[in-house]
Motif scaffolding. Structure first.
Motif: not given
Length: 211
Positions: A18-21, A28-32, A37-39, A54-55
């Motif tokens: 999910x994080x990859x999408x 990376x910067x805009x993906x919180x 978690x919500x997705x 996040x790293x």
């Protein structure tokens, strides 16, 4: 009712994909962590049960991404006995696997952007670059096997590490150029040209470009 047993490793993988999408779409910067978690259908607190930051999630997701491609390619070339033929098929299968993945270009661009922005952060830069280690190792081993079988010149043993690094760099560069102008060249033809020149330089005996 008995509580549901959660496979933590499988759950980490689900969150990682999910994080990859998100990384592919937003960078990376805009993906919180909250957004991911919500997705993924979990709470933010649950995210931190699987990833401390996040790293860590970024590094896990990228490694997972590369491993998925590597596993698929490895299964496709496993039955090829000649390391020279296997290496050619390896390169083509990697390119095809990346080409068929809808998130590839976004992920690769996010990776390069992060490598540049974190150029002074040696720890994170090393982790990101390390995600290609399995691919470099696979290429290195095929070169060494080719030397052992007399298919490649003995001198190629000393150059095997460099060849592996260069081939990964070639794949990365090829995709960046393809992104800039998809109609500029044929990916398969470029891959064959690269391998023809490589094999020309490390194959013993009379020099002949493969067809």
């Amino acid at each position: 009712m008995s509580p549901k047993i959660v496979d933590r490793n499988e759950k980490r993988k689900q969150i990682g994909f999910v994080a990859l999408k998100h990384f592919a779409k937003y960078g990376f910067s805009a993906s919180s962590m909250s957004r991911i978690a919500n997705a993924a259908g979990v709470g933010k607190g649950t995210m931190y049960e699987y990833f401390s930051s996040k790293e860590e999630l970024i590094n896990f997701s990228l490694t997972l991404y590369v491993e998925q491609i590597e596993q698929k390619v490895a299964s496709l070339i496993a039955g090829i006995p000649n390391p020279k033929t296997r290496l050619r098929n390896y390169l083509h299968e990697v390119i095809q696997a990346i080409k068929n993945d809808p998130y590839t270009m976004g992920v690769l661009l996010a990776v390069f952007k992060k490598l540049v922005s974190d150029s002074q952060d040696t720890e994170h830069t090393a982790l990101l670059r390390g995600m290609f280690q399995s691919a470099r190792t696979a290429i290195y081993n095929m070169i060494i096997e080719g030397v052992d079988k007399g298919i490649f010149r003995p001198e190629a043993r000393q150059s095997a590490q460099s060849i592996a690094f260069n081939m990964i760099a070639f794949i990365d560069g090829l995709w960046l150029h393809a992104l800039a102008d998809p109609r500029a060249f044929d990916l398969t033809a470029q891959a064959n040209d690269y391998l023809d020149r490589l094999f020309y330089s490390i194959t013993p005996g009379p020099k002949q470009i493969d067809n």
